[in-house]
Design a protein around this motif. Structure first.
Motif, PDB file in Angstrom:
ATOM      1  N   GLY A   1      49.435  66.194 142.027  1.00  0.00           N
ATOM      2  CA  GLY A   1      49.058  66.421 140.642  1.00  0.00           C
ATOM      3  C   GLY A   1      47.978  67.462 140.570  1.00  0.00           C
TER       4      GLY A   1
ATOM      5  N   ALA B   1      56.446  56.195 129.508  1.00  0.00           N
ATOM      6  CA  ALA B   1      57.642  55.365 129.306  1.00  0.00           C
ATOM      7  C   ALA B   1      57.856  55.108 127.816  1.00  0.00           C
ATOM      8  CB  ALA B   1      57.499  54.037 130.047  1.00  0.00           C
TER       9      ALA B   1
ATOM     10  N   ALA C   1      57.337  48.997 146.111  1.00  0.00           N
ATOM     11  CA  ALA C   1      57.949  47.911 145.333  1.00  0.00           C
ATOM     12  C   ALA C   1      58.689  48.539 144.159  1.00  0.00           C
ATOM     13  CB  ALA C   1      56.881  46.944 144.847  1.00  0.00           C
ATOM     14  N   HIS C   2      59.968  48.776 144.367  1.00  0.00           N
ATOM     15  CA  HIS C   2      60.778  49.494 143.384  1.00  0.00           C
ATOM     16  C   HIS C   2      61.504  48.509 142.469  1.00  0.00           C
ATOM     17  CE1 HIS C   2      63.852  52.998 142.735  1.00  0.00           C
ATOM     18  NE2 HIS C   2      63.421  52.478 141.615  1.00  0.00           N
ATOM     19  N   VAL C   3      61.106  48.485 141.212  1.00  0.00           N
ATOM     20  CA  VAL C   3      61.742  47.581 140.251  1.00  0.00           C
ATOM     21  C   VAL C   3      63.061  48.202 139.783  1.00  0.00           C
ATOM     22  CG1 VAL C   3      61.528  46.559 137.948  1.00  0.00           C
ATOM     23  CG2 VAL C   3      59.553  46.599 139.488  1.00  0.00           C
TER      24      VAL C   3
ATOM     25  N   GLY D   1      48.666  55.484 133.515  1.00  0.00           N
ATOM     26  CA  GLY D   1      48.879  54.457 132.494  1.00  0.00           C
ATOM     27  C   GLY D   1      48.827  53.057 133.083  1.00  0.00           C
TER      28      GLY D   1
ATOM     29  N   ILE E   1      54.333  47.638 135.901  1.00  0.00           N
ATOM     30  CA  ILE E   1      55.229  48.425 136.740  1.00  0.00           C
ATOM     31  C   ILE E   1      54.794  49.887 136.712  1.00  0.00           C
ATOM     32  CG2 ILE E   1      57.626  49.082 137.164  1.00  0.00           C
ATOM     33  CD1 ILE E   1      58.274  46.480 135.469  1.00  0.00           C
TER      34      ILE E   1
ATOM     35  N   ILE F   1      43.656  67.282 134.629  1.00  0.00           N
ATOM     36  CA  ILE F   1      43.851  66.460 133.438  1.00  0.00           C
ATOM     37  C   ILE F   1      42.641  66.646 132.538  1.00  0.00           C
ATOM     38  CG2 ILE F   1      43.747  64.022 132.711  1.00  0.00           C
ATOM     39  CD1 ILE F   1      45.889  63.452 134.735  1.00  0.00           C
TER      40      ILE F   1
ATOM     41  N   TRP G   1      58.131  65.710 140.082  1.00  0.00           N
ATOM     42  CA  TRP G   1      56.710  66.082 140.080  1.00  0.00           C
ATOM     43  C   TRP G   1      56.369  66.790 141.385  1.00  0.00           C
ATOM     44  CZ3 TRP G   1      54.831  65.546 135.486  1.00  0.00           C
ATOM     45  CH2 TRP G   1      55.105  64.433 134.702  1.00  0.00           C
TER      46      TRP G   1
ATOM     47  N   GLY H   1      50.742  54.764 138.006  1.00  0.00           N
ATOM     48  CA  GLY H   1      50.294  56.058 137.490  1.00  0.00           C
ATOM     49  C   GLY H   1      49.016  55.832 136.690  1.00  0.00           C
TER      50      GLY H   1
ATOM     51  N   GLY I   1      52.458  54.343 128.035  1.00  0.00           N
ATOM     52  CA  GLY I   1      52.358  55.681 128.635  1.00  0.00           C
ATOM     53  C   GLY I   1      53.625  56.492 128.415  1.00  0.00           C
TER      54      GLY I   1
ATOM     55  N   GLY J   1      49.231  63.674 127.889  1.00  0.00           N
ATOM     56  CA  GLY J   1      50.025  62.616 128.525  1.00  0.00           C
ATOM     57  C   GLY J   1      49.145  61.510 129.089  1.00  0.00           C
TER      58      GLY J   1
ATOM     59  N   TRP K   1      57.475  71.902 137.451  1.00  0.00           N
ATOM     60  CA  TRP K   1      58.083  70.866 136.619  1.00  0.00           C
ATOM     61  C   TRP K   1      59.040  71.561 135.684  1.00  0.00           C
ATOM     62  CZ3 TRP K   1      53.247  68.245 134.039  1.00  0.00           C
ATOM     63  CH2 TRP K   1      52.408  67.729 135.037  1.00  0.00           C
TER      64      TRP K   1
ATOM     65  N   ASP L   1      56.275  52.905 133.806  1.00  0.00           N
ATOM     66  CA  ASP L   1      57.038  53.561 134.867  1.00  0.00           C
ATOM     67  C   ASP L   1      57.441  54.993 134.546  1.00  0.00           C
ATOM     68  OD1 ASP L   1      58.694  52.367 132.968  1.00  0.00           O
ATOM     69  OD2 ASP L   1      60.316  51.959 134.372  1.00  0.00           O
TER      70      ASP L   1
ATOM     71  N   ARG M   1      56.556  51.939 142.985  1.00  0.00           N
ATOM     72  CA  ARG M   1      57.717  52.327 143.785  1.00  0.00           C
ATOM     73  C   ARG M   1      57.335  53.102 145.052  1.00  0.00           C
ATOM     74  NH1 ARG M   1      61.070  56.292 140.275  1.00  0.00           N
ATOM     75  NH2 ARG M   1      59.097  57.357 140.487  1.00  0.00           N
ATOM     76  N   ASP M   2      56.408  54.033 144.925  1.00  0.00           N
ATOM     77  CA  ASP M   2      56.044  54.887 146.056  1.00  0.00           C
ATOM     78  C   ASP M   2      55.309  54.098 147.140  1.00  0.00           C
ATOM     79  OD1 ASP M   2      57.218  56.974 144.775  1.00  0.00           O
ATOM     80  OD2 ASP M   2      55.355  57.984 144.193  1.00  0.00           O
TER      81      ASP M   2
HETATM   82  C1  FAD Z   1      53.130  62.605 140.905  1.00  0.00           C
HETATM   83  C2  FAD Z   1      52.697  62.924 139.496  1.00  0.00           C
HETATM   84  C3  FAD Z   1      51.883  64.031 139.269  1.00  0.00           C
HETATM   85  C4  FAD Z   1      51.460  64.351 137.978  1.00  0.00           C
HETATM   86  N1  FAD Z   1      50.617  65.394 137.803  1.00  0.00           N
HETATM   87  C5  FAD Z   1      50.105  65.647 136.590  1.00  0.00           C
HETATM   88  C6  FAD Z   1      49.136  66.669 136.385  1.00  0.00           C
HETATM   89  O1  FAD Z   1      48.753  67.342 137.325  1.00  0.00           O
HETATM   90  N2  FAD Z   1      48.660  66.896 135.139  1.00  0.00           N
HETATM   91  C7  FAD Z   1      49.095  66.171 134.066  1.00  0.00           C
HETATM   92  O2  FAD Z   1      48.632  66.398 132.942  1.00  0.00           O
HETATM   93  N3  FAD Z   1      49.997  65.198 134.213  1.00  0.00           N
HETATM   94  C8  FAD Z   1      50.515  64.912 135.450  1.00  0.00           C
HETATM   95  N4  FAD Z   1      51.436  63.909 135.609  1.00  0.00           N
HETATM   96  C9  FAD Z   1      51.872  63.183 134.417  1.00  0.00           C
HETATM   97  C10 FAD Z   1      50.806  62.326 133.883  1.00  0.00           C
HETATM   98  O3  FAD Z   1      50.199  61.586 134.908  1.00  0.00           O
HETATM   99  C11 FAD Z   1      51.464  61.434 132.877  1.00  0.00           C
HETATM  100  O4  FAD Z   1      51.995  62.207 131.831  1.00  0.00           O
HETATM  101  C12 FAD Z   1      50.443  60.526 132.244  1.00  0.00           C
HETATM  102  O5  FAD Z   1      49.398  60.229 133.120  1.00  0.00           O
HETATM  103  C13 FAD Z   1      51.089  59.230 131.829  1.00  0.00           C
HETATM  104  O6  FAD Z   1      51.257  58.498 132.983  1.00  0.00           O
HETATM  105  P1  FAD Z   1      52.122  57.252 133.151  1.00  0.00           P
HETATM  106  O7  FAD Z   1      51.306  56.328 133.949  1.00  0.00           O
HETATM  107  O8  FAD Z   1      52.690  56.831 131.876  1.00  0.00           O
HETATM  108  O9  FAD Z   1      53.354  57.811 134.015  1.00  0.00           O
HETATM  109  P2  FAD Z   1      53.383  58.437 135.464  1.00  0.00           P
HETATM  110  O10 FAD Z   1      52.159  59.165 135.766  1.00  0.00           O
HETATM  111  O11 FAD Z   1      54.684  59.164 135.560  1.00  0.00           O
HETATM  112  O12 FAD Z   1      53.430  57.164 136.429  1.00  0.00           O
HETATM  113  C14 FAD Z   1      54.549  56.333 136.567  1.00  0.00           C
HETATM  114  C15 FAD Z   1      54.429  55.568 137.859  1.00  0.00           C
HETATM  115  O13 FAD Z   1      55.445  54.591 137.910  1.00  0.00           O
HETATM  116  C16 FAD Z   1      56.072  54.615 139.176  1.00  0.00           C
HETATM  117  N5  FAD Z   1      57.439  54.120 138.964  1.00  0.00           N
HETATM  118  C17 FAD Z   1      58.431  54.735 138.295  1.00  0.00           C
HETATM  119  N6  FAD Z   1      59.542  53.982 138.279  1.00  0.00           N
HETATM  120  C18 FAD Z   1      59.240  52.844 138.950  1.00  0.00           C
HETATM  121  C19 FAD Z   1      59.983  51.683 139.267  1.00  0.00           C
HETATM  122  N7  FAD Z   1      61.255  51.542 138.876  1.00  0.00           N
HETATM  123  N8  FAD Z   1      59.381  50.685 139.975  1.00  0.00           N
HETATM  124  C20 FAD Z   1      58.081  50.816 140.372  1.00  0.00           C
HETATM  125  N9  FAD Z   1      57.333  51.909 140.092  1.00  0.00           N
HETATM  126  C21 FAD Z   1      57.908  52.917 139.395  1.00  0.00           C
HETATM  127  C22 FAD Z   1      55.993  56.047 139.587  1.00  0.00           C
HETATM  128  O14 FAD Z   1      56.134  56.208 140.977  1.00  0.00           O
HETATM  129  C23 FAD Z   1      54.620  56.446 139.077  1.00  0.00           C
HETATM  130  O15 FAD Z   1      53.612  56.178 140.010  1.00  0.00           O
HETATM  131  C24 FAD Z   1      51.901  63.570 136.879  1.00  0.00           C
HETATM  132  C25 FAD Z   1      52.728  62.460 137.098  1.00  0.00           C
HETATM  133  C26 FAD Z   1      53.120  62.117 138.403  1.00  0.00           C
HETATM  134  C27 FAD Z   1      53.987  60.903 138.619  1.00  0.00           C
END
Ligand code: FAD
Ligand code: NAG
Ligand code: NAG
Length: 425
Positions: free
Chosen positions: A43, A304, A132-134, A15, A10, A46, A247, A13, A302, A315, A280, A163, A35-36
């Motif tokens: 962003g 979450a 696809a929003h869970v 992760g 789910i 990194i 974000w 991103g 990640g 992150g 942010w 997520d 979801r999107d």
């Molecule tokens: C739009 C955006 C821009 C970012 N920009 C930066 C940056 O410039 N520099 C930096 O260091 N970090 C940035 N981050 C944070 C960084 O990406 C995260 O800290 C790190 O990559 C860990 O990512 P993650 O995959 O755990 O979470 P995230 O990157 O937050 O990804 C989570 C994903 O899950 C999706 N999602 C959430 N809830 C649901 C649901 N219920 N059902 C389906 N999908 C869902 C979200 O739309 C998102 O795509 C950004 C995050 C986002 C979402």
């Protein structure tokens, strides 16, 4: 145990995509629900530390990383008022990172990293469903099920919740919501095209291919180039009123410019070139007591699993580390030596201490980076200059042992060591 698990991830991103690459490389069948409506381009920069590069190279992504990333040479800490260098450390200069830790260091735009991972996931046959929003998770009769907004649902052997820091799946793992509180800072992020950076005032700073960290009272700024050197990336942390987490919210440029009023004229010149930014509002969250559902095959990954403040820029890196560890752990289930639940517990055990370490490092970096001028700040600056007192250096690379712990680390080896050690018990 089945050779090939059906896995739902789910979130697409960093992760989620990394988990998709890691798990499908190991032969599992993966589908991502995002979801999107599309995988977001939003962003900024990194940081790819050598241990991060190592994982991407193992997945066969070294070349693409090299093409789209920037091979940053040095990192410098500067004083806010005049830009004086307080400390300088070589990254890729003289191939130092490669020599010391085995792999180079890069800066990359989040969208480029995402694209690299998505391409690879596609090549490996991963399906990525957008819009696809869970909204719910059900563990019933040994089946793992996620439910979408329209009431339809999907099942799998394993659910990986990637997520993000406002995870709705975390609640199912913990049995309660994750509280959050404002830290009183906002981070402004954005990019300036290279052409606009051609300014005689900035020439001496030698910003290209270097990272600069400007330390000021209650605030710091990090800059470096991304997109193969085409875009100058900045992040400015400064005191702010609490507000809605997003974000995508645009930052107030005038407020940002005003913030730099008494700073080095050169950073003011940089600020004057900014015409768009994202803000942010930073919120802190406690460490989660558990990452794995008590009975179900649901695991957090990640942000979450370990939401962290961005003060150590780890992150994305932590999320990818989770993905690599999870993929490696599942191999032990595949080999039939462990069941999925015990393997998920192993993943949590291996990853938790390091994630917690980074979470705490982020908190303490904030205090170190934001010292107002005075005796503490003077002591800090002196320590930074003196390379031999590296224990207290806020530059992570300067402390030999710490840097080795951080960047020489190989997560894959750690997994094998873990299972070897527990097999002997
Ligand atoms: C739009 C955006 C821009 C970012 N920009 C930066 C940056 O410039 N520099 C930096 O260091 N970090 C940035 N981050 C944070 C960084 O990406 C995260 O800290 C790190 O990559 C860990 O990512 P993650 O995959 O755990 O979470 P995230 O990157 O937050 O990804 C989570 C994903 O899950 C999706 N999602 C959430 N809830 C649901 C649901 N219920 N059902 C389906 N999908 C869902 C979200 O739309 C998102 O795509 C950004 C995050 C986002 C979402
Ligand atoms: C969590 O994510 C939101 C975006 O949804 C962001 O504004 C916020 O800063 C993040 N929190 C942390 C602690 O990174
Ligand atoms: C690299 O090491 C740092 C420091 O321990 C850690 O935060 C990060 O998650 C690691 N990244 C990867 C991809 O292993």
């Amino acid at each position: 145990m089945k050779e090939r698990l059906e896995v739902i991830i789910i979130g697409a991103g960093i992760g989620g995509l990394a988990a998709a690459v890691g798990l499908s490389t190991k032969g599992h069948k993966v589908i991502i629900y995002e979801r999107d409506p599309e995988v977001s381009e939003i962003g900024a920069g990194i940081q790819i530390t050598p241990n991060f590069t190592r994982i991407l190279r193992r997945w066969g992504l070294g070349k693409r990383l090299h093409e789209r990333g920037v091979n940053t040479l040095s990192s410098r800490h500067r004083r806010w008022e005049d830009g004086k260098i307080l400390s300088e450390y070589a990254l890729n200069a003289n191939d130092q990172m490669e020599k010391k830790y085995g792999d180079p260091y890069y800066h990359i735009h989040r969208a480029d990293l995402q694209a690299i991972l998505l391409e690879k996931a596609n090549e490996l046959g991963v399906t990525c469903r957008t819009s696809a929003h869970v909204v719910d998770y059900v563990h019933q009769g040994g089946k793992e099920r996620v439910v979408f907004t329209d009431g339809t649902s999907s099942t799998a052997d394993l659910i990986v919740a990637a997520d993000g820091n406002r995870s709705i799946l975390a609640k199912h793992v913990l049995g309660h919501d994750v509280p959050s509180s404002s830290v009183g800072d906002s981070a402004y992020r954005g990019l300036i095209p290279r052409e606009q950076m051609q300014d005689p005032l900035l020439k001496d700073l030698d910003l290209e291919y270097n990272q600069d960290v400007w330390l000021g009272p209650h605030s710091h700024t990090v800059t470096y180039y991304v997109r193969g050197g085409e875009m100058f990336n900045f992040i400015v942390a400064l005191p702010d009123e609490p507000g809605e987490e997003s974000w995508k919210a645009p930052g107030d440029i005038n407020k940002l410019r005003k913030h730099f009023e008494n700073w080095d004229p050169r950073i003011r010149a940089i600020a004057s070139k900014i015409d768009q930014s994202y803000i942010w509002k930073l919120r802190d969250r406690p460490a989660l007591e558990r990452w794995v559902h008590p009975h179900g095959s649901l695991v957090l990954l990640g942000d979450a699993a370990h939401p962290m403040l961005p003060y150590v820029a780890q992150g994305a890196s932590s999320a990818v580390e989770d993905a690599a560890v999870l993929a490696e752990c599942l191999d032990y289930a595949k080999a039939g030596t462990r069941d999925v639940q015990s393997v998920l517990q192993a993943y949590e055990k291996i990853r938790k201490p390091r994630a917690l370490h980074m979470k705490n490092a982020a908190r303490s970096n904030r205090a170190q980076f934001h010292m107002p001028d005075g005796p503490d700040q003077q002591a800090r600056d002196k320590t930074m200059k003196d390379e031999s007192i590296s224990d207290r250096s806020i530059n992570m690379f300067k402390d030999k042992e710490r840097a080795q712990f951080l960047y020489g680390h190989d997560v894959v080896n750690e997994v094998h060591e873990y299972f070897q050690a527990t097999a002997k018990l």
